[in-house]
Design a protein around this motif. Sequence first.
Motif, mmCIF file in Angstrom:
data_model
loop_
_atom_site.group_PDB
_atom_site.id
_atom_site.type_symbol
_atom_site.label_atom_id
_atom_site.label_comp_id
_atom_site.label_asym_id
_atom_site.label_seq_id
_atom_site.Cartn_x
_atom_site.Cartn_y
_atom_site.Cartn_z
ATOM 1 N N ARG A 263 0.832 -1.214 0.000
ATOM 2 C CA ARG A 263 0.000 0.000 0.000
ATOM 3 C C ARG A 263 0.860 1.254 0.000
ATOM 4 N NH1 ARG A 263 -2.695 -2.414 4.219
ATOM 5 N NH2 ARG A 263 -2.361 -0.661 5.620
ATOM 6 N N ILE A 264 1.967 1.192 0.721
ATOM 7 C CA ILE A 264 2.867 2.338 0.752
ATOM 8 C C ILE A 264 3.498 2.563 -0.616
ATOM 9 C CG2 ILE A 264 5.066 3.164 1.649
ATOM 10 C CD1 ILE A 264 4.276 1.914 4.348
ATOM 11 N N TYR A 265 3.967 1.500 -1.214
ATOM 12 C CA TYR A 265 4.564 1.632 -2.541
ATOM 13 C C TYR A 265 3.536 2.174 -3.519
ATOM 14 C CZ TYR A 265 8.664 -1.010 -0.964
ATOM 15 O OH TYR A 265 9.795 -1.409 -0.316
ATOM 16 N N ALA A 266 2.313 1.708 -3.375
ATOM 17 C CA ALA A 266 1.253 2.158 -4.287
ATOM 18 C C ALA A 266 1.015 3.652 -4.114
ATOM 19 C CB ALA A 266 -0.029 1.373 -4.020
ATOM 20 N N ALA A 267 1.026 4.105 -2.867
ATOM 21 C CA ALA A 267 0.791 5.524 -2.598
ATOM 22 C C ALA A 267 1.892 6.367 -3.226
ATOM 23 C CB ALA A 267 0.732 5.765 -1.090
ATOM 24 N N TYR B 142 6.630 12.171 3.577
ATOM 25 C CA TYR B 142 6.606 10.812 4.114
ATOM 26 C C TYR B 142 5.307 10.588 4.881
ATOM 27 C CZ TYR B 142 11.506 10.509 2.890
ATOM 28 O OH TYR B 142 12.679 10.491 2.188
ATOM 29 N N GLY B 143 4.960 11.589 5.671
ATOM 30 C CA GLY B 143 3.747 11.468 6.471
ATOM 31 C C GLY B 143 2.502 11.362 5.617
ATOM 32 N N ALA B 144 2.481 12.135 4.546
ATOM 33 C CA ALA B 144 1.325 12.108 3.654
ATOM 34 C C ALA B 144 1.189 10.739 3.004
ATOM 35 C CB ALA B 144 1.453 13.196 2.594
ATOM 36 N N ILE B 145 2.316 10.165 2.629
ATOM 37 C CA ILE B 145 2.304 8.840 2.013
ATOM 38 C C ILE B 145 1.780 7.816 3.004
ATOM 39 C CG2 ILE B 145 3.741 6.986 1.117
ATOM 40 C CD1 ILE B 145 3.354 9.311 -0.789
ATOM 41 N N ALA B 146 2.278 7.907 4.228
ATOM 42 C CA ALA B 146 1.841 6.965 5.258
ATOM 43 C C ALA B 146 0.328 7.059 5.452
ATOM 44 C CB ALA B 146 2.561 7.251 6.570
ATOM 45 N N ALA B 147 -0.151 8.298 5.585
ATOM 46 C CA ALA B 147 -1.585 8.498 5.796
ATOM 47 C C ALA B 147 -2.376 7.949 4.618
ATOM 48 C CB ALA B 147 -1.872 9.984 5.983
ATOM 49 N N ARG B 148 -1.875 8.241 3.438
ATOM 50 C CA ARG B 148 -2.534 7.795 2.211
ATOM 51 C C ARG B 148 -2.589 6.268 2.168
ATOM 52 N NH1 ARG B 148 -5.876 8.812 -2.082
ATOM 53 N NH2 ARG B 148 -5.111 7.842 -3.977
ATOM 54 N N ARG C 291 2.937 6.999 10.692
ATOM 55 C CA ARG C 291 3.994 6.033 10.426
ATOM 56 C C ARG C 291 4.979 6.510 9.371
ATOM 57 N NH1 ARG C 291 2.743 0.978 11.897
ATOM 58 N NH2 ARG C 291 4.994 0.747 11.722
ATOM 59 N N ALA C 292 5.274 7.797 9.373
ATOM 60 C CA ALA C 292 6.194 8.362 8.384
ATOM 61 C C ALA C 292 7.526 7.621 8.344
ATOM 62 C CB ALA C 292 6.434 9.835 8.679
ATOM 63 N N ARG C 293 8.028 7.232 9.509
ATOM 64 C CA ARG C 293 9.339 6.579 9.551
ATOM 65 C C ARG C 293 9.341 5.272 8.802
ATOM 66 N NH1 ARG C 293 12.483 9.064 14.243
ATOM 67 N NH2 ARG C 293 14.134 8.073 13.106
ATOM 68 N N LEU C 294 8.194 4.633 8.814
ATOM 69 C CA LEU C 294 8.099 3.355 8.113
ATOM 70 C C LEU C 294 8.283 3.581 6.617
ATOM 71 C CD1 LEU C 294 7.561 0.349 8.151
ATOM 72 C CD2 LEU C 294 5.113 0.838 8.063
ATOM 73 N N VAL C 295 7.711 4.665 6.141
ATOM 74 C CA VAL C 295 7.846 4.997 4.721
ATOM 75 C C VAL C 295 9.313 5.214 4.378
ATOM 76 C CG1 VAL C 295 7.266 6.662 2.929
ATOM 77 C CG2 VAL C 295 5.551 6.011 4.624
ATOM 78 N N GLY C 296 9.991 5.978 5.205
ATOM 79 C CA GLY C 296 11.403 6.230 4.959
ATOM 80 C C GLY C 296 12.198 4.939 4.978
ATOM 81 N N ARG C 297 11.830 4.098 5.884
ATOM 82 C CA ARG C 297 12.511 2.815 6.031
ATOM 83 C C ARG C 297 12.389 1.996 4.758
ATOM 84 N NH1 ARG C 297 13.039 -1.339 7.156
ATOM 85 N NH2 ARG C 297 13.968 -2.641 8.712
ATOM 86 N N LEU C 298 11.166 1.954 4.270
ATOM 87 C CA LEU C 298 10.904 1.174 3.062
ATOM 88 C C LEU C 298 11.640 1.713 1.853
ATOM 89 C CD1 LEU C 298 8.953 -0.465 4.592
ATOM 90 C CD2 LEU C 298 7.242 -0.044 2.850
ATOM 91 N N PHE D 169 11.940 9.698 -5.672
ATOM 92 C CA PHE D 169 12.468 11.072 -5.576
ATOM 93 C C PHE D 169 11.378 12.102 -5.341
ATOM 94 C CE2 PHE D 169 11.669 9.760 -9.884
ATOM 95 C CZ PHE D 169 10.922 10.807 -10.418
ATOM 96 N N ARG D 170 10.105 11.691 -5.487
ATOM 97 C CA ARG D 170 9.017 12.653 -5.258
ATOM 98 C C ARG D 170 8.587 12.683 -3.796
ATOM 99 N NH1 ARG D 170 7.235 11.712 -11.270
ATOM 100 N NH2 ARG D 170 5.890 9.960 -10.774
ATOM 101 N N VAL D 171 9.322 11.979 -2.946
ATOM 102 C CA VAL D 171 8.994 11.947 -1.523
ATOM 103 C C VAL D 171 9.998 12.792 -0.735
ATOM 104 C CG1 VAL D 171 8.554 10.487 0.459
ATOM 105 C CG2 VAL D 171 8.123 9.611 -1.835
ATOM 106 N N LEU D 172 9.467 13.769 -0.006
ATOM 107 C CA LEU D 172 10.302 14.697 0.753
ATOM 108 C C LEU D 172 9.847 14.774 2.199
ATOM 109 C CD1 LEU D 172 10.033 17.682 -1.736
ATOM 110 C CD2 LEU D 172 11.856 15.984 -1.666
#
Length: 113
Positions: free
Chosen positions: A7-11, A23-29, A35-42, A55-58
């Motif tokens: 789901r994160i990759y899809a977002a 990162y936070g927006a992706i996590a929420a999405r 769970r912003a840190r999880l996004v960064g981790r991935l 590269f579109r994630v800041l």
Amino acid sequence: MKDRNARIYAAIAAIPPGRVASYGAIAARAGLPGRARLVGRLLGEVPDGMVLPWFRVLRASGYIAMPPGSRGFREQCRRLRAEGVEVRNGRVPLSRFGLDGNLDHALWGLPDR
DNA sequence: TACTTGACCGTAT
DNA sequence: CATACGGCCAAGT
């Protein structure tokens, strides 16, 4: 692979070209608020061969998350500029290129602002 | 099991 | 603008 990772990759894949998201927006999405840190981790362990507009994630501040001057940092700047996103001192003006994070909204997916 | 790390974030001072 | 703090939590040691 875990469902939530998918789901994160899809977002991330859903961020339109020429726009950026935090990162936070992706996590929420992805249904994982806070769970912003999880996004960064991935993003640090993207499966080989998987194409992703990483590269579109800041950061929420608009800054590039990687160490300034690092290889990834320069690569990210390059790719962003290549699609018209303005980067100055490692930072992108979210007021113009951001998708507006948090928990909104219908804007996601719309081509323009 | 316990402790540390880290492509993070929102709020407060 | 910058520092601090608490929250988050999977992996690695």
